[in-house]
Scaffold this active site. Structure first.
Site, mmCIF file in Angstrom:
data_model
loop_
_atom_site.group_PDB
_atom_site.id
_atom_site.type_symbol
_atom_site.label_atom_id
_atom_site.label_comp_id
_atom_site.label_asym_id
_atom_site.label_seq_id
_atom_site.Cartn_x
_atom_site.Cartn_y
_atom_site.Cartn_z
ATOM 1 N N CYS A 33 -20.389 2.006 -26.216
ATOM 2 C CA CYS A 33 -19.740 1.697 -24.943
ATOM 3 C C CYS A 33 -20.805 1.553 -23.864
ATOM 4 O O CYS A 33 -21.968 1.936 -24.067
ATOM 5 C CB CYS A 33 -18.743 2.795 -24.587
ATOM 6 S SG CYS A 33 -19.515 4.329 -24.021
ATOM 7 N N HIS A 39 -19.108 11.384 -26.599
ATOM 8 C CA HIS A 39 -19.224 10.325 -27.597
ATOM 9 C C HIS A 39 -20.319 10.697 -28.591
ATOM 10 O O HIS A 39 -21.285 11.391 -28.235
ATOM 11 C CB HIS A 39 -19.571 8.995 -26.934
ATOM 12 C CG HIS A 39 -18.470 8.439 -26.102
ATOM 13 N ND1 HIS A 39 -18.423 7.117 -25.732
ATOM 14 C CD2 HIS A 39 -17.367 9.014 -25.550
ATOM 15 C CE1 HIS A 39 -17.349 6.895 -24.995
ATOM 16 N NE2 HIS A 39 -16.687 8.042 -24.871
ATOM 17 N N GLU A 43 -22.754 9.021 -29.836
ATOM 18 C CA GLU A 43 -24.097 8.581 -29.443
ATOM 19 C C GLU A 43 -24.688 9.481 -28.367
ATOM 20 O O GLU A 43 -25.867 9.838 -28.424
ATOM 21 C CB GLU A 43 -24.067 7.133 -28.933
ATOM 22 C CG GLU A 43 -23.569 6.123 -29.939
ATOM 23 C CD GLU A 43 -22.074 5.829 -29.821
ATOM 24 O OE1 GLU A 43 -21.674 4.689 -30.114
ATOM 25 O OE2 GLU A 43 -21.306 6.735 -29.435
#
Length: 153
Positions: free
Chosen positions: A82, A53, A55
């Site tokens: 998430c 991801h 991030e």
């Protein structure tokens, strides 16, 4: 345009470019003391790594530069982080998170992670994923040994 809006717009621009290159609509900008340190996009389509991801990739890159504690860092994300990414942010001490699209906005497109968040907030025996705790006394000794090595008195 405020600094938050500026960095958040950059995260959205990164997400747009990622979609144009066959990726998912997720980008992240990580700042340190107000300055951009890292930019990242979701790379699941490139690596087949479900943890790639934007991030998390930003956190990994920033940690290589700053170490495991990211105090003074802010993450700007195109989408609501998430539970996995949010957990990593808590673990490394990110100061703040700003995101553009909420899970509610992402839901019609199959991009919401709200259901995962709901699952992990349940007691272990109520979660859909079977999770079994098998206590092992050796772990206490191991934890004590680790504490002695990392926190000598």
């Amino acid at each position: 345009m405020s600094t938050d809006q500026h960095h958040l717009q950059r995260a959205v621009t990164l997400a747009q470019a990622n979609v144009a290159q066959g990726g998912r609509p997720f980008g992240a900008v990580l700042t340190y003391n107000g300055e951009v340190l890292v930019e990242a996009v979701n790379e699941i389509h490139l690596t087949q790594d479900p943890t790639a991801h934007a991030e998390l990739l930003a956190i990994r890159a920033a940690s290589r530069q700053l170490g495991t504690r990211l105090e003074g860092c802010v993450i700007y994300a195109s989408g609501q982080p998430c539970p996995m990414c949010l957990s990593a942010m808590y673990l490394c001490g990110v100061e703040r998170v700003v995101f553009a699209a909420s899970n509610a906005m992402a839901e019609p497109f199959g991009l919401s992670t709200a259901a995962i968040g709901q699952q992990v907030s349940l007691p272990l025996d109520e979660q859909r994923l079977p999770i079994q705790h098998l206590p092992n006394a050796a772990m206490i000794t191991l934890y004590q040994h680790w504490k002695t090595l990392h926190d000598p008195e």
